[in-house]
Design a protein around this motif. Structure first.
Motif, PDB file in Angstrom:
ATOM      1  N   ILE A  38       0.835  -1.200   0.000  1.00  0.00           N
ATOM      2  CA  ILE A  38       0.000   0.000   0.000  1.00  0.00           C
ATOM      3  C   ILE A  38       0.873   1.255   0.000  1.00  0.00           C
ATOM      4  N   ALA A  39       1.961   1.203   0.774  1.00  0.00           N
ATOM      5  CA  ALA A  39       2.861   2.357   0.842  1.00  0.00           C
ATOM      6  C   ALA A  39       3.504   2.633  -0.510  1.00  0.00           C
ATOM      7  N   VAL A  40       3.922   1.584  -1.215  1.00  0.00           N
ATOM      8  CA  VAL A  40       4.536   1.765  -2.536  1.00  0.00           C
ATOM      9  C   VAL A  40       3.531   2.377  -3.500  1.00  0.00           C
ATOM     10  N   VAL A  41       2.296   1.854  -3.503  1.00  0.00           N
ATOM     11  CA  VAL A  41       1.261   2.398  -4.388  1.00  0.00           C
ATOM     12  C   VAL A  41       1.017   3.873  -4.089  1.00  0.00           C
ATOM     13  N   ALA A  42       0.826   4.185  -2.805  1.00  0.00           N
ATOM     14  CA  ALA A  42       0.487   5.554  -2.418  1.00  0.00           C
ATOM     15  C   ALA A  42       1.612   6.533  -2.751  1.00  0.00           C
ATOM     16  N   CYS A  43       2.842   6.157  -2.410  1.00  0.00           N
ATOM     17  CA  CYS A  43       3.969   7.059  -2.655  1.00  0.00           C
ATOM     18  C   CYS A  43       4.202   7.275  -4.146  1.00  0.00           C
ATOM     19  N   THR A  44       4.143   6.191  -4.909  1.00  0.00           N
ATOM     20  CA  THR A  44       4.413   6.301  -6.344  1.00  0.00           C
ATOM     21  C   THR A  44       3.323   7.092  -7.051  1.00  0.00           C
ATOM     22  N   TYR A  56       3.757  10.650  -9.103  1.00  0.00           N
ATOM     23  CA  TYR A  56       3.428  10.840 -10.519  1.00  0.00           C
ATOM     24  C   TYR A  56       2.339  11.897 -10.714  1.00  0.00           C
ATOM     25  N   LEU A  57       1.355  11.924  -9.843  1.00  0.00           N
ATOM     26  CA  LEU A  57       0.327  12.950  -9.973  1.00  0.00           C
ATOM     27  C   LEU A  57       0.901  14.338  -9.695  1.00  0.00           C
ATOM     28  N   TRP A  58       1.873  14.420  -8.816  1.00  0.00           N
ATOM     29  CA  TRP A  58       2.503  15.705  -8.515  1.00  0.00           C
ATOM     30  C   TRP A  58       3.296  16.225  -9.707  1.00  0.00           C
ATOM     31  N   THR A  59       3.915  15.331 -10.456  1.00  0.00           N
ATOM     32  CA  THR A  59       4.742  15.738 -11.598  1.00  0.00           C
ATOM     33  C   THR A  59       4.023  15.538 -12.930  1.00  0.00           C
ATOM     34  N   ALA A  89       2.147   3.532 -11.482  1.00  0.00           N
ATOM     35  CA  ALA A  89       2.187   3.197 -10.053  1.00  0.00           C
ATOM     36  C   ALA A  89       1.923   1.715  -9.845  1.00  0.00           C
ATOM     37  N   GLY A  90       0.994   1.161 -10.625  1.00  0.00           N
ATOM     38  CA  GLY A  90       0.748  -0.277 -10.548  1.00  0.00           C
ATOM     39  C   GLY A  90       1.952  -1.097 -10.983  1.00  0.00           C
ATOM     40  N   ALA A  91       2.650  -0.642 -12.032  1.00  0.00           N
ATOM     41  CA  ALA A  91       3.828  -1.364 -12.517  1.00  0.00           C
ATOM     42  C   ALA A  91       4.953  -1.343 -11.489  1.00  0.00           C
ATOM     43  N   VAL A  92       5.189  -0.189 -10.877  1.00  0.00           N
ATOM     44  CA  VAL A  92       6.235  -0.089  -9.861  1.00  0.00           C
ATOM     45  C   VAL A  92       5.900  -0.994  -8.676  1.00  0.00           C
ATOM     46  N   THR A  93       4.634  -1.034  -8.296  1.00  0.00           N
ATOM     47  CA  THR A  93       4.216  -1.905  -7.196  1.00  0.00           C
ATOM     48  C   THR A  93       4.391  -3.374  -7.567  1.00  0.00           C
ATOM     49  N   ALA A  94       4.041  -3.723  -8.813  1.00  0.00           N
ATOM     50  CA  ALA A  94       4.236  -5.100  -9.259  1.00  0.00           C
ATOM     51  C   ALA A  94       5.713  -5.485  -9.224  1.00  0.00           C
ATOM     52  N   LEU A  95       6.587  -4.550  -9.617  1.00  0.00           N
ATOM     53  CA  LEU A  95       8.022  -4.834  -9.555  1.00  0.00           C
ATOM     54  C   LEU A  95       8.466  -5.045  -8.112  1.00  0.00           C
ATOM     55  N   PHE A  96       7.926  -4.257  -7.186  1.00  0.00           N
ATOM     56  CA  PHE A  96       8.254  -4.433  -5.769  1.00  0.00           C
ATOM     57  C   PHE A  96       7.842  -5.826  -5.287  1.00  0.00           C
ATOM     58  N   VAL A  97       6.629  -6.248  -5.632  1.00  0.00           N
ATOM     59  CA  VAL A  97       6.134  -7.554  -5.192  1.00  0.00           C
ATOM     60  C   VAL A  97       6.984  -8.678  -5.779  1.00  0.00           C
TER      61      VAL A  97
END
Length: 562
Positions: free
Chosen positions: A10-16, A20-23, A104-112
């Motif tokens: 959840i933390a990875v999803v939220a942070c990522t 991305y929305l900020w930039t 964000a989903g891809a980065v989270t998938a890579l983390f998992v």
């Protein structure tokens, strides 16, 4: 799984996603981002919105002008319709946000997958963060692009191939096949991932019976439905031969793959430079260390990741297109997984030194700064350094837009697009300042971006319908200046005429100097008739009106002149 166990994910999803929305690019973009925004907003494919074919009749059903040529992405356009009616920000921002969510989903998938592969959350988090801030992945996460969705599907397939249960139910096989079909409908290059993954596990394929293969084939076709249904519709409108040519892109692909070993070597050198720009020399070393460690500790993961990395590098490094760097992202995703293994080895080596928890935390923090934070600073500084060294857009191969309304070096080299509304400002300002009933002539080879920006605001926001935007698409490059000269001589005595740029390869500047004057106006170049010019006809009887075209001839000519 308990909430506590899910908390890192959840933390990875939220942070990522927050990052991305900020930039995120706040409005219309440049290059392919603008083309996809136009497609998504209108629910079709860009070339159906050219004036040559804007009166073509379809079948009346949704997505009647959504084609399946190699540069079309039917799944993306269909998904975008989920955000089109939302009352959030502006339409272009909502379309850009699709990429942010997928990335964000891809980065989270890579983390998992990284945690499964290494057993170390710290290492997986470092690798995921390194991918998240890498230049090209970040660039495609904050603009309208299909590659973030592609990366998400790619990591899901890799995770299943490596760590899915050995014996899975038919229902799971069906679901995976549907996912693979959806991924291919999003971008045809996903077939490279599927083929490479299957080649690395031939035994699992051979063990499948007729029933299993049938279920998988049906699942793939179901997921692939956005593509093949649109293919059949385009066949009905445009004919089989033209549709097959456009759908496969084989004539284009054949022309753009290298044939010279020297060229291939230079392309590989260029790829290594781009890889280093993504992850820094430290990150590249970590990734190589990860591949070496995987070979010893997890041969199956090593074979799959090395094969995927090699296949995608061979393709993207030698695909001769101006935006080749975007195709590298598939191999970057695989390399980031190898970095997870490398970071795990680095942290394990630090642990064995028994230097104490405090120094261990300092070492981990130093790795974070070098691999994650330093690229962000590098991308912010690079455009200023490039310009300070005396380079401009033209010097680095970035075509200008209008009279120079875009800072191409900043846009392409720094993926942080927060607040960058330059495309919107150019489009609105240019259209507002054009004279009544203006004709804007645009050469396909050098100024398509200018055309697309103006066309976006003309079609999506209904600005200046009196302006004619003419993309000179049907002439080979060598005869482009002659075609534009003919149009200027015919139209300039009768209506305001503008050129998209002063590119001497596309526009007959020397010939125009003899009877016309050119001056900057409204971000473009106004052509005015000199007093000595004698028109060949009277206004109101301008020859050369475009005849009605069949869709089949349209597609065939597009393939010949692309």
């Amino acid at each position: 799984m308990s909430f506590r166990a899910r908390l890192p994910v959840i933390a990875v999803v939220a942070c990522t996603l927050t990052f991305y929305l900020w930039t995120l690019s706040p409005s219309a973009g440049w290059a392919d981002a603008l083309r996809l925004q136009l497609d998504a907003a209108l629910g079709g494919s860009t070339y159906w919105f050219l004036e040559d074919v804007d009166r073509t009749l379809g079948d009346g059903w949704p997505f009647q002008f959504l084609a399946v040529a190699a540069w079309d992405h039917p799944l993306y356009v269909m998904l975008a319709q989920l955000v089109v009616p939302l009352p959030i920000a502006n339409l272009a921002w909502r379309i850009n946000a699709i990429s942010a969510v997928a990335a964000a989903g891809a980065v989270t998938a890579l983390f998992v997958v990284g945690v499964k592969m290494t057993g170390d959350r710290r290492a997986a988090a470092l690798a995921a963060a390194a991918l998240a801030v890498s230049h090209t992945f970040w660039f495609q996460a904050v603009t309208a692009e299909v590659y973030a969705i592609h990366a998400l599907f790619m990591l899901l397939l890799i995770g299943f191939m490596l760590y899915g249960p050995e014996h899975v139910s038919l229902r799971v096989r069906f679901a995976i096949a549907v996912m693979a079909g959806l991924a291919t409908a999003n971008h045809g290059l996903f077939l490279l991932t599927i083929g490479t993954a299957l080649a690395c596990s031939p035994r699992s394929v051979l063990r499948c019976g007729v029933r299993e293969l049938t279920v998988v084939a049906v699942g793939f076709l179901l997921g692939f439905a956005p593509w093949w249904i649109q293919f059949l519709r385009m066949w009905r409108i445009g004919g089989l031969l033209a549709t097959v040519q456009g759908a496969t892109g084989l004539p284009v692909l054949a022309d753009r793959l290298w044939t010279s070993p020297v060229t291939g070597l230079m392309n590989v050198v260029g790829y290594v430079a781009w890889l280093t720009y993504q992850f820094t020399p430290f990150g590249v070393a970590i990734g190589i260390w990860g591949f070496v460690d995987l070979r010893r500790r997890s041969p199956a993961a090593f074979r799959l990741l090395l094969a995927l990395f090699t296949v995608h590098v061979i393709f993207s490094a030698n695909y001769q297109v101006a935006d080749r760097f975007t195709f590298h992202v598939f191999s970057y995703v695989v390399f980031a997984l190898a970095m997870a293994a490398g970071f795990a080895r680095l942290l394990a080596a630090i642990d064995t030194l028994a230097i104490g928890q405090r120094r261990l935390h300092i070492a981990a923090a130093a790795a974070t700064v070098v691999a994650v934070l330093s690229p962000v600073a590098l991308y912010a500084v690079t455009p200023h350094a490039v310009r300070a060294a005396g380079f401009n857009d033209a010097a680095v191969g970035i075509p200008p837009v209008g009279t120079g309304e875009r800072d191409g070096i900043e846009y392409f080299m720094n993926p942080n697009h927060r607040g960058d509304d330059s495309a919107e400002r150019f489009g609105r300002t240019a259209l507002a300042g054009l004279a009544d009933d203006a004709l804007v002539l645009v050469a396909k080879d050098s100024d398509q971006e200018t055309y697309l920006v103006l066309r976006y605001f003309q079609l999506v926001e209904r600005l200046r319908p009196d302006v004619t935007l003419e993309l000179i698409l049907w002439r080979p490059s060598m005869s482009m200046p002659a075609a534009i000269l003919e149009r200027v001589r015919a139209e300039a005595p009768c209506r305001p005429v503008y050129l998209a740029s002063l590119n001497s390869r596309s526009y007959p500047l020397h010939d125009l100097d003899e009877a016309f004057t050119i001056a900057s106006e409204s971000g473009l170049h106004r052509v005015r008739v000199a007093a000595s010019f004698q028109p060949a006809h009277q206004c109101g009887a301008v020859p050369g009106a475009r005849p009605t075209r069949s869709v089949q001839s349209f597609v065939q000519e597009a393939m010949r002149t692309r």
